[in-house]
Design a protein around this motif. Structure first.
Motif, PDB file in Angstrom:
ATOM      1  N   GLY A   1       0.815  -1.214   0.000  1.00 21.53           N
ATOM      2  CA  GLY A   1       0.000   0.000   0.000  1.00 21.53           C
ATOM      3  C   GLY A   1       0.841   1.254   0.000  1.00 21.53           C
ATOM      4  O   GLY A   1       2.081   1.210  -0.011  1.00 21.53           O
ATOM      5  N   LEU A   2       0.156   2.384  -0.005  1.00 28.45           N
ATOM      6  CA  LEU A   2       0.795   3.697  -0.092  1.00 28.45           C
ATOM      7  C   LEU A   2       1.053   4.269   1.301  1.00 28.45           C
ATOM      8  O   LEU A   2       0.136   4.358   2.122  1.00 28.45           O
ATOM      9  CB  LEU A   2      -0.094   4.642  -0.905  1.00 28.45           C
ATOM     10  N   HIS A   3       2.312   4.672   1.546  1.00 25.39           N
ATOM     11  CA  HIS A   3       2.702   5.189   2.852  1.00 25.39           C
ATOM     12  C   HIS A   3       3.179   6.627   2.686  1.00 25.39           C
ATOM     13  O   HIS A   3       4.165   6.885   2.000  1.00 25.39           O
ATOM     14  CB  HIS A   3       3.801   4.312   3.449  1.00 25.39           C
ATOM     15  N   ASP A   4       2.504   7.543   3.323  1.00 24.71           N
ATOM     16  CA  ASP A   4       2.761   8.978   3.150  1.00 24.71           C
ATOM     17  C   ASP A   4       4.085   9.391   3.790  1.00 24.71           C
ATOM     18  O   ASP A   4       4.303   9.162   4.975  1.00 24.71           O
ATOM     19  CB  ASP A   4       1.596   9.754   3.809  1.00 24.71           C
ATOM     20  N   ILE A   5       4.983  10.001   2.994  1.00 25.29           N
ATOM     21  CA  ILE A   5       6.250  10.503   3.549  1.00 25.29           C
ATOM     22  C   ILE A   5       6.395  12.017   3.344  1.00 25.29           C
ATOM     23  O   ILE A   5       7.470  12.572   3.565  1.00 25.29           O
ATOM     24  CB  ILE A   5       7.471   9.775   2.932  1.00 25.29           C
ATOM     25  N   THR A   6       5.309  12.674   2.948  1.00 26.21           N
ATOM     26  CA  THR A   6       5.380  14.109   2.639  1.00 26.21           C
ATOM     27  C   THR A   6       5.889  14.926   3.825  1.00 26.21           C
ATOM     28  O   THR A   6       6.809  15.744   3.685  1.00 26.21           O
ATOM     29  CB  THR A   6       3.980  14.647   2.242  1.00 26.21           C
ATOM     30  N   GLU A   7       5.316  14.698   4.998  1.00 29.87           N
ATOM     31  CA  GLU A   7       5.665  15.534   6.146  1.00 29.87           C
ATOM     32  C   GLU A   7       7.100  15.280   6.607  1.00 29.87           C
ATOM     33  O   GLU A   7       7.795  16.199   7.053  1.00 29.87           O
ATOM     34  CB  GLU A   7       4.664  15.334   7.285  1.00 29.87           C
ATOM     35  N   THR A   8       7.570  14.037   6.473  1.00 28.33           N
ATOM     36  CA  THR A   8       8.965  13.721   6.836  1.00 28.33           C
ATOM     37  C   THR A   8       9.938  14.543   5.988  1.00 28.33           C
ATOM     38  O   THR A   8      10.947  15.067   6.490  1.00 28.33           O
ATOM     39  CB  THR A   8       9.233  12.219   6.598  1.00 28.33           C
ATOM     40  N   ILE A   9       9.624  14.637   4.694  1.00 29.03           N
ATOM     41  CA  ILE A   9      10.501  15.381   3.792  1.00 29.03           C
ATOM     42  C   ILE A   9      10.428  16.877   4.078  1.00 29.03           C
ATOM     43  O   ILE A   9      11.438  17.570   4.133  1.00 29.03           O
ATOM     44  CB  ILE A   9      10.122  15.066   2.326  1.00 29.03           C
ATOM     45  N   ARG A  10       9.218  17.358   4.309  1.00 28.06           N
ATOM     46  CA  ARG A  10       9.055  18.782   4.634  1.00 28.06           C
ATOM     47  C   ARG A  10       9.805  19.149   5.916  1.00 28.06           C
ATOM     48  O   ARG A  10      10.445  20.206   5.992  1.00 28.06           O
ATOM     49  CB  ARG A  10       7.563  19.104   4.822  1.00 28.06           C
ATOM     50  N   ALA A  11       9.721  18.287   6.918  1.00 25.38           N
ATOM     51  CA  ALA A  11      10.404  18.560   8.191  1.00 25.38           C
ATOM     52  C   ALA A  11      11.915  18.640   7.976  1.00 25.38           C
ATOM     53  O   ALA A  11      12.600  19.489   8.568  1.00 25.38           O
ATOM     54  CB  ALA A  11      10.055  17.474   9.214  1.00 25.38           C
ATOM     55  N   GLN A  12      12.443  17.769   7.123  1.00 24.63           N
ATOM     56  CA  GLN A  12      13.883  17.784   6.853  1.00 24.63           C
ATOM     57  C   GLN A  12      14.295  19.094   6.157  1.00 24.63           C
ATOM     58  O   GLN A  12      15.338  19.664   6.465  1.00 24.63           O
ATOM     59  CB  GLN A  12      14.246  16.568   6.002  1.00 24.63           C
ATOM     60  N   LEU A  13      13.467  19.569   5.233  1.00 25.56           N
ATOM     61  CA  LEU A  13      13.759  20.849   4.564  1.00 25.56           C
ATOM     62  C   LEU A  13      13.788  21.997   5.575  1.00 25.56           C
ATOM     63  O   LEU A  13      14.646  22.879   5.510  1.00 25.56           O
ATOM     64  CB  LEU A  13      12.708  21.152   3.486  1.00 25.56           C
TER      65      LEU A  13
END
Lengths: 146, 146, 146
Positions: free
Chosen positions: A22-34
């Motif tokens: 299935g699909l696992h959201d990683i958007t916020e992890t990447i945003r936090a790193q930025l």
């Protein structure tokens, strides 16, 4: 807009557990790193060093949209098919590689104002194609323009 | 060829109307922008911030090639199918997200001699998956090497 | 890790013969070029200027995995189908463009320690969709960070 640029290079590996297919959201992890890096503007490069999972940019609001993407893959590349020859690791072996081929291994996304320049309804997902949970790495590289 | 490089950063958003479903050529728009900026050499990054349209590099000469790509999508992911659960916005809702998943959200294309280094027969297209016309944005970023 | 960066730009075209339909491994060719240039760290951009072949990152160990990817394409987009309109160059004409659309024209891969940061089981392939052998070009661009 043109800018004579001073460039910086940022890199890390994001380790992400998946709960199986299935699909696992990683958007916020990447945003936090930025935000941690304070990257104002530039380009974000994501690479998934796995052959039985992939990267997808898709609808982030309605869970039924993601459910339909998952169902589509199950229907197009069903595990019950008998023509696969690569099944050493089980019925999700060949099917995983095929599903990965049809989606993405690398993504490039603009960064502006210390944020990914995604559309309002876009999220970034790891698409896990294996039945069992895995730990997946996302190689994140950012070219920042200052 | 190796070059100790001075880099510049260019960015814009190209707003493009689509006439509904199908492939819409944006090659010349991107080329014109490169000429405006006078980008001699570098890398062009395109990103589409939408979940029901996508980017495709394909045959630019014979319109039947593009017609077949469109027909293929209609056959593989038909709107008349009844298993979709994500249909709030109509029969082109789930189908749009699936078609987008199978194509591209981001493209990276080399620039040389103030031009995209495409093959002779390659064009860059927005693949509109919605029945109705839309205004689509293409985020264009160029790293130029001087 | 953040690094105030001096950047270099490297470019070449890798000419690769294919033996007709199927996956052709180009991983070692790209690695050798990185070593020749001595690129310690950065980003590798690959672009295929062709419309009837594509780029794929996939399993590099078991040949049956690649055989299944090839079989899948033959089954999903069979040459014997009669609905294609773009067949000037034969039954592998429309099918080639469709197969290319579902895979990749561009790839972006991180470089670390003078090597592609691929996963253990990942290889980079040209997916030839034409029946006859072709000479294919891969445009290779590397942004190196020093």
């Amino acid at each position: 807009m043109i800018k004579s640029a001073l460039m910086n290079w940022h890199k890390t590996t994001l380790e992400t557990p998946t709960r199986g297919k299935g699909l696992h959201d990683i958007t916020e992890t990447i945003r936090a790193q930025l935000r941690d890096w304070g990257v104002q503007e530039g380009m974000c490069f994501l690479f998934l060093p796995h052959t039985s999972a992939s990267l997808v940019v898709s609808e982030n609001w309605d869970p039924t949209a993601r459910a339909d993407l998952e169902t589509f893959m199950e229907r197009l590349i069903p595990e019950r098919d008998t023509w696969y020859t690569h099944d050493l690791e089980g019925p999700d072996d060949a099917t995983s590689h095929i599903r990965a081929m049809l989606t993405d291994t690398s993504l490039t996304i603009p960064v502006d104002d210390v944020n990914l320049s995604l559309g309002t309804w876009q999220g970034i997902y790891i698409f896990e194609h294996r039945s069992r949970p895995h730990r997946r790495n996302v190689l994140m590289r950012v070219l920042s323009v200052e």
